[in-house]
Design a protein around this motif. Structure first.
Motif: not given
Ligand code: PFF
Length: 471
Positions: A20, A23-24, A107, A239-240, A242
């Motif tokens: 998790a 990069l997010g 990514y 995104f963050s 997951s």
């Protein structure tokens, strides 16, 4: 990702948090927060994580643990024997599995940028990025740091080389299966990253003009609220954390039956949000201090790469901290990329019934193909605007488009399938009972309320917005 199951709750939390946190949190969250109004975005994000995000996170883990299958198999199993509409829900597994195939190439593009910055700070004096230094990009004068970033991404050869380095590192980890080592490494690198971020936050607090930046970040200004705030925050949440990409279903499948799902999920949620919050604390006050609120509102994908070197240029020894910072970010990105690639490899090898080695080659081909096209979006293909026919997306380059299609279109669709699966196919009461497993569950009402009332309308707003019906 382990095939034989996690050793205990800690194993699950570490693996899920390693996936998790990436990069997010450090690249995507700060620039979206800066762009969508600072405090109001932060508030919206936190509220959504605690309600909507939590409901989906725990649902996906429970689906995995219930079925012990990959996303496609899990949806298939739970929908077995159902007909018509409910039977069709099984396609949700496919949607959840396709998303990582779209995310991984871009990514890795950002992973390549991080790799470049490790090298850049090693070889260049950090004063080259000083906030007052000027340089040119495409004949325009601008801050040296911004020009450095833009010159780099618009160089097709250099940017491809660093992208390939990042992809190869990720693929090697997958091929060698050195995940145990990575996990051990993770236990050192993650706390180090957090400590370094806290140190940088403290430094940023004392930058002249940082007060306005902290206010911008921490004080919600309701005038800046629009439904775009919600849409962007929702995409970021997927995104963050997951979620809506099959990964949490897979992790749930590796969890032991007697593990405490509820507290494991709470920890992942808190940890991931805390790291994003810290990253914002570090970057946003600095952007405002250097360029004012306008600079924050104009932030884009380059924010962390442009602002952080300027921060490091401001103090003695900044170069060492800069290198350390980007190495740690690189590490966080690599652990996430490994889990993304592993999900793709498993899906391709199972569904195409090919060996793991062949699946790695297929995924690599896909990542390199789409990744290189994405990179060229800043150089040879810089005129390409794939969604140019829709007014509001006419400025989206290739990376923006992939990011938008995955986070604002496919993930909401995948999440709608997950919600219908939980509420209508399995049945909410039965599902809650399974999660509870005889333990007290404080957020049970919240969970049920979100699944029944909040999730689908929110997702529909996101989708309507995406199609351009909402302006
Ligand atoms: N959640 C990761 C991040 O915030 O960087 C991105 C990610 C990693 C998404 C792994 C999905 C995944 F399987």
């Amino acid at each position: 990702m382990k095939k034989d199951g996690f050793s205990g709750k800690l194993g699950f939390v570490l693996a899920a948090a390693g996936s998790a946190v990436g990069l997010g949190n450090i690249w995507r969250f700060p620039y979206l927060t800066a762009k969508y109004g600072g405090g109001i975005f932060l508030l919206t994000y936190v509220v959504l994580v605690l309600t909507f995000g939590y409901a989906l996170l725990i649902s996906e883990n429970a689906i995995g643990r219930m079925t012990r299958r990959s996303p496609i198999g899990a949806f298939r199993k739970l929908c077995a024997g159902k007909h018509s509409f409910l039977g069709a829900v099984r396609w949700g597994g496919w949607i959840n599995s396709i998303v990582p195939l779209i995310i991984l190439p871009y990514y890795c593009v950002i992973g390549g940028w991080v790799t470049k910055y490790v090298a850049a700070l090693l070889v260049n004096p950090v004063s080259a990025f000083h906030k007052d230094a000027l340089a040119t990009h495409a004949g325009k004068s601008m801050s040296a740091s911004a020009a450095y970033f833009l010159n780099f991404i618009s160089d097709p050869v250099g940017s491809t080389a660093f992208f390939l380095v990042f992809v190869i590192i990720t693929a090697l980890v997958i091929a060698c299966g050195v995940e145990k080592g990575i996990e051990r490494f993770n236990k050192i690198m993650m706390p180090l990253l957090i400590l370094l971020c806290i140190g940088i936050c403290v430094y940023c607090m004392f930058l002249p003009g940082a007060g306005a930046g902290f206010r911008y970040y921490l004080m919600p200004d309701v005038r800046k609220f629009s439904y775009m705030t919600v849409v962007a925050a929702m995409g970021q949440l997927f995104f963050s954390l997951s979620i809506a990409m099959g990964i949490m279903i897979t992790y749930g499948a590796y969890m032991r039956r007697n593990e405490d799902l509820i507290s494991g999920v709470n920890q992942v949620e808190i940890f991931d949000t805390a790291v994003a919050f810290l990253a914002g604390m570090m970057i946003i006050p600095a952007v405002v201090a250097f360029g004012g609120e306008k600079a924050a509102e104009n932030a884009g994908v380059g924010l962390v790469f442009i602002t952080m070197p300027q921060v490091f240029a401001g103090f003695a020894g900044g170069r060492i901290f800069g290198v350390m910072f980007f190495v740690l970010v690189l590490f966080a990105a690599a652990t996430s990329a490994v889990s993304l690639m592993e999900t793709n490899v498993q899906m391709v090898s199972q569904e195409m019934r090919i060996s793991r080695f062949k699946a790695i080659l297929c995924v690599l081909g896909e990542v390199i193909g789409i990744g290189v096209v994405t990179l060229m979006g800043y150089s040879l293909l810089s005129h390409v605007r794939p969604l140019g026919f829709i007014e509001k997306y006419r400025n989206f380059d290739i990376l923006d488009t992939l990011d938008f299609l995955s986070n604002s279109v496919l993930m909401p669709v995948g999440a709608i399938f997950t919600t219908v699966l939980v509420v209508a196919v399995v049945g909410l009461e039965k599902f809650s009972h399974y999660i509870r497993s005889g333990r007290p569950w404080r957020r049970e009402f919240l969970f049920q309320f979100c699944m029944c009332v909040v999730v689908i309308p929110c997702l529909l707003v996101v989708l309507l917005n995406a199609t351009g019906v909402l302006k």
